[in-house]
Design a protein around this motif. Sequence first.
Motif, PDB file in Angstrom:
ATOM      1  N   ALA A   1      11.612   7.201  -5.863  1.00  0.00           N
ATOM      2  CA  ALA A   1      12.778   6.551  -5.259  1.00  0.00           C
ATOM      3  C   ALA A   1      12.349   5.714  -4.055  1.00  0.00           C
ATOM      4  O   ALA A   1      12.831   4.589  -3.861  1.00  0.00           O
ATOM      5  N   VAL A   2      11.432   6.252  -3.259  1.00  0.00           N
ATOM      6  CA  VAL A   2      10.894   5.485  -2.124  1.00  0.00           C
ATOM      7  C   VAL A   2      10.170   4.245  -2.629  1.00  0.00           C
ATOM      8  O   VAL A   2      10.326   3.144  -2.092  1.00  0.00           O
ATOM      9  N   HIS A   3       9.379   4.415  -3.676  1.00  0.00           N
ATOM     10  CA  HIS A   3       8.674   3.297  -4.307  1.00  0.00           C
ATOM     11  C   HIS A   3       9.652   2.209  -4.761  1.00  0.00           C
ATOM     12  O   HIS A   3       9.419   1.014  -4.558  1.00  0.00           O
ATOM     13  N   MET A   4      10.768   2.607  -5.364  1.00  0.00           N
ATOM     14  CA  MET A   4      11.765   1.656  -5.849  1.00  0.00           C
ATOM     15  C   MET A   4      12.432   0.900  -4.700  1.00  0.00           C
ATOM     16  O   MET A   4      12.671  -0.306  -4.785  1.00  0.00           O
ATOM     17  N   LEU A   5      12.745   1.601  -3.621  1.00  0.00           N
ATOM     18  CA  LEU A   5      13.410   0.974  -2.481  1.00  0.00           C
ATOM     19  C   LEU A   5      12.503  -0.057  -1.808  1.00  0.00           C
ATOM     20  O   LEU A   5      12.951  -1.146  -1.432  1.00  0.00           O
TER      21      LEU A   5
ATOM     22  N   PHE B   1       0.477  -5.730  -9.686  1.00  0.00           N
ATOM     23  CA  PHE B   1      -0.983  -5.657  -9.666  1.00  0.00           C
ATOM     24  C   PHE B   1      -1.472  -4.871  -8.455  1.00  0.00           C
ATOM     25  O   PHE B   1      -2.304  -3.967  -8.586  1.00  0.00           O
ATOM     26  N   TRP B   2      -0.946  -5.207  -7.273  1.00  0.00           N
ATOM     27  CA  TRP B   2      -1.430  -4.537  -6.075  1.00  0.00           C
ATOM     28  C   TRP B   2      -0.887  -3.124  -5.938  1.00  0.00           C
ATOM     29  O   TRP B   2      -1.611  -2.227  -5.490  1.00  0.00           O
ATOM     30  N   VAL B   3       0.362  -2.901  -6.338  1.00  0.00           N
ATOM     31  CA  VAL B   3       0.910  -1.547  -6.265  1.00  0.00           C
ATOM     32  C   VAL B   3       0.150  -0.614  -7.195  1.00  0.00           C
ATOM     33  O   VAL B   3      -0.204   0.514  -6.819  1.00  0.00           O
ATOM     34  N   PHE B   4      -0.131  -1.074  -8.423  1.00  0.00           N
ATOM     35  CA  PHE B   4      -0.908  -0.259  -9.352  1.00  0.00           C
ATOM     36  C   PHE B   4      -2.311  -0.006  -8.799  1.00  0.00           C
ATOM     37  O   PHE B   4      -2.857   1.092  -8.950  1.00  0.00           O
ATOM     38  N   ALA B   5      -2.909  -1.025  -8.179  1.00  0.00           N
ATOM     39  CA  ALA B   5      -4.256  -0.871  -7.630  1.00  0.00           C
ATOM     40  C   ALA B   5      -4.275   0.137  -6.482  1.00  0.00           C
ATOM     41  O   ALA B   5      -5.161   1.004  -6.413  1.00  0.00           O
ATOM     42  N   PHE B   6      -3.307   0.036  -5.575  1.00  0.00           N
ATOM     43  CA  PHE B   6      -3.240   0.981  -4.452  1.00  0.00           C
ATOM     44  C   PHE B   6      -2.965   2.400  -4.943  1.00  0.00           C
ATOM     45  O   PHE B   6      -3.536   3.366  -4.438  1.00  0.00           O
ATOM     46  N   ALA B   7      -2.077   2.525  -5.937  1.00  0.00           N
ATOM     47  CA  ALA B   7      -1.748   3.847  -6.475  1.00  0.00           C
ATOM     48  C   ALA B   7      -2.971   4.480  -7.129  1.00  0.00           C
ATOM     49  O   ALA B   7      -3.273   5.663  -6.907  1.00  0.00           O
ATOM     50  N   ALA B   8      -3.687   3.701  -7.937  1.00  0.00           N
ATOM     51  CA  ALA B   8      -4.877   4.215  -8.613  1.00  0.00           C
ATOM     52  C   ALA B   8      -5.960   4.605  -7.619  1.00  0.00           C
ATOM     53  O   ALA B   8      -6.641   5.633  -7.791  1.00  0.00           O
ATOM     54  N   THR B   9      -6.127   3.803  -6.572  1.00  0.00           N
ATOM     55  CA  THR B   9      -7.156   4.084  -5.572  1.00  0.00           C
ATOM     56  C   THR B   9      -6.808   5.334  -4.771  1.00  0.00           C
ATOM     57  O   THR B   9      -7.697   6.126  -4.422  1.00  0.00           O
ATOM     58  N   ALA B  10      -5.529   5.513  -4.469  1.00  0.00           N
ATOM     59  CA  ALA B  10      -5.092   6.734  -3.779  1.00  0.00           C
ATOM     60  C   ALA B  10      -5.388   7.953  -4.642  1.00  0.00           C
ATOM     61  O   ALA B  10      -5.851   8.997  -4.146  1.00  0.00           O
ATOM     62  N   LEU B  11      -5.148   7.834  -5.943  1.00  0.00           N
ATOM     63  CA  LEU B  11      -5.435   8.931  -6.861  1.00  0.00           C
ATOM     64  C   LEU B  11      -6.940   9.156  -6.999  1.00  0.00           C
ATOM     65  O   LEU B  11      -7.390  10.304  -7.152  1.00  0.00           O
ATOM     66  N   ALA B  12      -7.718   8.064  -6.937  1.00  0.00           N
ATOM     67  CA  ALA B  12      -9.177   8.202  -7.005  1.00  0.00           C
ATOM     68  C   ALA B  12      -9.688   8.995  -5.800  1.00  0.00           C
ATOM     69  O   ALA B  12     -10.572   9.850  -5.931  1.00  0.00           O
ATOM     70  N   ALA B  13      -9.128   8.698  -4.615  1.00  0.00           N
ATOM     71  CA  ALA B  13      -9.510   9.434  -3.408  1.00  0.00           C
ATOM     72  C   ALA B  13      -9.152  10.918  -3.559  1.00  0.00           C
ATOM     73  O   ALA B  13      -9.931  11.804  -3.173  1.00  0.00           O
ATOM     74  N   TYR B  14      -7.995  11.181  -4.128  1.00  0.00           N
ATOM     75  CA  TYR B  14      -7.555  12.562  -4.359  1.00  0.00           C
ATOM     76  C   TYR B  14      -8.515  13.268  -5.310  1.00  0.00           C
ATOM     77  O   TYR B  14      -8.913  14.423  -5.070  1.00  0.00           O
ATOM     78  N   ASN B  15      -8.899  12.582  -6.384  1.00  0.00           N
ATOM     79  CA  ASN B  15      -9.829  13.173  -7.352  1.00  0.00           C
ATOM     80  C   ASN B  15     -11.195  13.432  -6.732  1.00  0.00           C
ATOM     81  O   ASN B  15     -11.861  14.434  -7.051  1.00  0.00           O
ATOM     82  N   LEU B  16     -11.619  12.530  -5.859  1.00  0.00           N
ATOM     83  CA  LEU B  16     -12.902  12.687  -5.188  1.00  0.00           C
ATOM     84  C   LEU B  16     -12.889  13.931  -4.306  1.00  0.00           C
ATOM     85  O   LEU B  16     -13.842  14.724  -4.307  1.00  0.00           O
TER      86      LEU B  16
ATOM     87  N   ALA C   1       0.834  -1.204   0.000  1.00  0.00           N
ATOM     88  CA  ALA C   1       0.000   0.000   0.000  1.00  0.00           C
ATOM     89  C   ALA C   1       0.869   1.254   0.000  1.00  0.00           C
ATOM     90  O   ALA C   1       0.611   2.210  -0.748  1.00  0.00           O
ATOM     91  N   PHE C   2       1.908   1.254   0.825  1.00  0.00           N
ATOM     92  CA  PHE C   2       2.791   2.415   0.905  1.00  0.00           C
ATOM     93  C   PHE C   2       3.520   2.643  -0.414  1.00  0.00           C
ATOM     94  O   PHE C   2       3.628   3.773  -0.903  1.00  0.00           O
ATOM     95  N   SER C   3       3.997   1.549  -1.012  1.00  0.00           N
ATOM     96  CA  SER C   3       4.671   1.638  -2.306  1.00  0.00           C
ATOM     97  C   SER C   3       3.719   2.195  -3.365  1.00  0.00           C
ATOM     98  O   SER C   3       4.110   3.018  -4.200  1.00  0.00           O
TER      99      SER C   3
END
Length: 296
Positions: free
Chosen positions: A166-170, A186-201, A74-76
């Motif tokens: 860089a944090v994501h890579m580490l 799969f999960w990193v992309f899903a968490f990233a997209a969902t975080a962006l969805a919350a931001y857009n909301l 999730a953090f990544s």
Amino acid sequence: MNRFAGKFSTYELLFVVGIIGISFSSIFVRWSDADVAIIAMYRLYLTNLLLLPLVWRHRRELFRLSGRQWGWLAFSGVMLGLHFLLWMASLRYTTVASSTVILTLEPVFVMFGSYLLFGTKANRVMLIGMGLAFVGSFVIASGDFSLSGDALIGDVLSFLGAAAVAVHMLIGKELRKDVSAFTYNFWVFAFAATALAAYNLVRGNAFGGYSGHDWGIFLLLAIVPTLFGHYLFNWLLKYMNAASVSMSVLGEPVIASLLAWILLKESLNGYQMAAGVLVLFGVWLFIRFGNETRKA
């Protein structure tokens, strides 16, 4: 020995494919008028949609993760989403050359973080290669940097985006020791997209009503720079050290600037093109002679 050499050559080839893939990202972003947070969100959701046919094959591992792994995934993902948000936003304020060259700071962040967290050291040839690549990268963007106005805002956004990725890579370097490339992506992309969805909301950005042109751009971003770029790099994290994989950003300004010159009519002089050759040589030195060592 020959078998290992053949495999290493395959990794190098995939590394080059990834560099070319991510280099198209800035062009696609410039071709869309949608909010950058929307572009980034749909880029990642569409990537996972394309990966769905493979979910059944990886179904056991996808859901057999420890609480610690879920937390780091999730953090990544949040860091990747933040990278896309900041870097794409920088393209609204400055040129492709300036924005992408700032990303060349990523290996410095990764190397420093690897040293602090994992005890990883860089050898002399790696440092020489990185130095040459940095010099070439800054020459490429020398005509576009500005210390005031919109260009400075774009530079700062790109700088922060480099720190986030860089944090994501580490995090990915450690997780990929026990998690497959598919599950991680799969999960990193899903968490990233969902975080962006919350931001857009929160921002009140519209989730629909975009033209066929914009949806085409979202899809291109999912396929070219994400699947053939970020996905490949995350897969390579298991076989190459994190600093080496992060060096891909040093090749991106060269190709992205050339693409911007051809497709966006952004200026690129002979000195900048010569510097591009220097960047590629530096990247080649770094990945060819790089090795990962640990503090005793």
